[in-house]
Design a protein around this motif. Structure first.
Motif, PDB file in Angstrom:
ATOM      1  N   GLU A   4     -21.843   4.047  -0.175  1.00  0.00           N
ATOM      2  CA  GLU A   4     -22.546   3.921  -1.250  1.00  0.00           C
ATOM      3  C   GLU A   4     -23.700   3.418  -0.709  1.00  0.00           C
ATOM      4  O   GLU A   4     -24.423   2.959  -0.164  1.00  0.00           O
ATOM      5  CB  GLU A   4     -21.484   3.528  -2.280  1.00  0.00           C
ATOM      6  N   ILE A   5     -25.175   4.586  -0.871  1.00  0.00           N
ATOM      7  CA  ILE A   5     -26.011   3.673  -1.192  1.00  0.00           C
ATOM      8  C   ILE A   5     -26.689   3.908  -2.114  1.00  0.00           C
ATOM      9  O   ILE A   5     -26.932   4.306  -3.103  1.00  0.00           O
ATOM     10  CB  ILE A   5     -27.037   5.541  -0.634  1.00  0.00           C
ATOM     11  N   LYS A   6     -27.485   2.749  -2.400  1.00  0.00           N
ATOM     12  CA  LYS A   6     -28.233   2.111  -3.751  1.00  0.00           C
ATOM     13  C   LYS A   6     -29.762   2.008  -3.238  1.00  0.00           C
ATOM     14  O   LYS A   6     -30.089   2.199  -2.457  1.00  0.00           O
ATOM     15  CB  LYS A   6     -27.716   0.725  -3.189  1.00  0.00           C
ATOM     16  N   PRO A   7     -29.931   2.446  -4.640  1.00  0.00           N
ATOM     17  CA  PRO A   7     -31.046   1.972  -4.639  1.00  0.00           C
ATOM     18  C   PRO A   7     -31.685   0.921  -3.500  1.00  0.00           C
ATOM     19  O   PRO A   7     -32.119  -0.308  -3.512  1.00  0.00           O
ATOM     20  CB  PRO A   7     -32.171   1.660  -5.537  1.00  0.00           C
ATOM     21  N   GLY A   8     -32.949   0.725  -2.753  1.00  0.00           N
ATOM     22  CA  GLY A   8     -34.078   0.998  -2.204  1.00  0.00           C
ATOM     23  C   GLY A   8     -33.344   0.049  -1.162  1.00  0.00           C
ATOM     24  O   GLY A   8     -33.118  -0.308   0.269  1.00  0.00           O
ATOM     25  N   ALA A   9     -32.207   1.478  -0.133  1.00  0.00           N
ATOM     26  CA  ALA A   9     -31.818   0.954   0.767  1.00  0.00           C
ATOM     27  C   ALA A   9     -32.338   1.409   2.499  1.00  0.00           C
ATOM     28  O   ALA A   9     -33.694   2.380   1.837  1.00  0.00           O
ATOM     29  CB  ALA A   9     -31.048   2.585   0.951  1.00  0.00           C
ATOM     30  N   ASN A  10     -32.759   0.643   2.944  1.00  0.00           N
ATOM     31  CA  ASN A  10     -33.530   0.826   4.279  1.00  0.00           C
ATOM     32  C   ASN A  10     -32.856   2.130   5.024  1.00  0.00           C
ATOM     33  O   ASN A  10     -31.745   2.528   5.907  1.00  0.00           O
ATOM     34  CB  ASN A  10     -33.626  -0.109   5.157  1.00  0.00           C
ATOM     35  N   LEU A  11     -32.942   3.511   5.012  1.00  0.00           N
ATOM     36  CA  LEU A  11     -32.893   4.603   6.181  1.00  0.00           C
ATOM     37  C   LEU A  11     -33.423   4.685   7.167  1.00  0.00           C
ATOM     38  O   LEU A  11     -33.546   6.790   7.032  1.00  0.00           O
ATOM     39  CB  LEU A  11     -31.564   5.631   5.087  1.00  0.00           C
ATOM     40  N   ILE A  12     -34.730   4.492   7.161  1.00  0.00           N
ATOM     41  CA  ILE A  12     -35.362   5.196   7.972  1.00  0.00           C
ATOM     42  C   ILE A  12     -34.601   5.397   9.390  1.00  0.00           C
ATOM     43  O   ILE A  12     -33.594   4.762  10.421  1.00  0.00           O
ATOM     44  CB  ILE A  12     -35.918   4.314   9.069  1.00  0.00           C
ATOM     45  N   GLY A  13     -34.874   6.836   9.650  1.00  0.00           N
ATOM     46  CA  GLY A  13     -34.080   7.859  10.901  1.00  0.00           C
ATOM     47  C   GLY A  13     -32.914   8.392  11.083  1.00  0.00           C
ATOM     48  O   GLY A  13     -32.322   8.124  11.566  1.00  0.00           O
ATOM     49  N   ALA A  14     -32.321   7.814   9.474  1.00  0.00           N
ATOM     50  CA  ALA A  14     -30.769   7.921   9.007  1.00  0.00           C
ATOM     51  C   ALA A  14     -30.088   9.429   9.102  1.00  0.00           C
ATOM     52  O   ALA A  14     -31.873  10.204   8.728  1.00  0.00           O
ATOM     53  CB  ALA A  14     -30.394   7.727   8.017  1.00  0.00           C
ATOM     54  N   ASP A  15     -29.257   9.616  10.250  1.00  0.00           N
ATOM     55  CA  ASP A  15     -28.847  11.376  10.613  1.00  0.00           C
ATOM     56  C   ASP A  15     -28.013  11.581   8.969  1.00  0.00           C
ATOM     57  O   ASP A  15     -26.733  11.268   9.291  1.00  0.00           O
ATOM     58  CB  ASP A  15     -27.797  11.521  11.569  1.00  0.00           C
ATOM     59  N   ARG A  22     -25.688  14.954  -3.937  1.00  0.00           N
ATOM     60  CA  ARG A  22     -25.959  14.936  -5.343  1.00  0.00           C
ATOM     61  C   ARG A  22     -26.173  13.952  -6.129  1.00  0.00           C
ATOM     62  O   ARG A  22     -25.332  13.214  -6.757  1.00  0.00           O
ATOM     63  CB  ARG A  22     -25.211  16.092  -5.794  1.00  0.00           C
ATOM     64  N   GLY A  23     -26.909  13.995  -7.128  1.00  0.00           N
ATOM     65  CA  GLY A  23     -27.341  13.236  -7.663  1.00  0.00           C
ATOM     66  C   GLY A  23     -27.190  11.547  -7.637  1.00  0.00           C
ATOM     67  O   GLY A  23     -27.991  10.936  -8.689  1.00  0.00           O
ATOM     68  N   ALA A  24     -27.723  11.665  -6.401  1.00  0.00           N
ATOM     69  CA  ALA A  24     -27.762  10.299  -5.568  1.00  0.00           C
ATOM     70  C   ALA A  24     -28.734   9.361  -6.419  1.00  0.00           C
ATOM     71  O   ALA A  24     -29.713  10.060  -6.275  1.00  0.00           O
ATOM     72  CB  ALA A  24     -27.508   9.795  -4.445  1.00  0.00           C
TER      73      ALA A  24
END
Length: 109
Positions: A4-15, A22-24
């Motif tokens: 689960e990815i939540k609002p404000g997530a830190n995904l710098i450089g994520a693959d 879809r719809g996230a």
């Protein structure tokens, strides 16, 4: 495995190449330099997200909310931008694919 990815997530450089997002709800997420090539972002909420330098080539962004998002230096080659939502504060590089798309949509015939 499901994540689960939540609002404000830190995904710098994520693959996240080819990921089904879809719809996230990715509001205010930090996706600087993220690898989103071919990702399904149809209807995703990227309001206020930071996508600086992200690879969104061939991503499916149909109907995605890009209001207040930062897409400066993002690679959008071959991306589906149909019906994206944007505003005057959506940031993109001058002459970029997104910049040209927005300018084309703004032309009144």
């Amino acid at each position: 495995m499901k994540y689960e990815i939540k609002p404000g997530a830190n995904l710098i450089g994520a693959d996240l190449k080819g990921a089904n997002l879809r719809g996230a709800d990715l509001r205010y997420a930090n996706l600087d330099f993220a690898k989103l090539k071919g990702a399904d972002l149809i209807g995703a909420d990227l309001n206020g997200a930071d996508l600086y330098g992200a690879d969104l080539s061939k991503a499916h962004l149909y109907g995605a909310n890009l209001r207040y998002a930062n897409l400066r230096y993002a690679n959008l080659k071959g991306a589906d931008l149909e019906d994206i939502l944007y505003n005057d504060l959506t940031q993109c590089s001058e002459g970029s694919i997104l910049d040209n798309y927005i300018k084309k949509k703004s032309i009144k015939i």
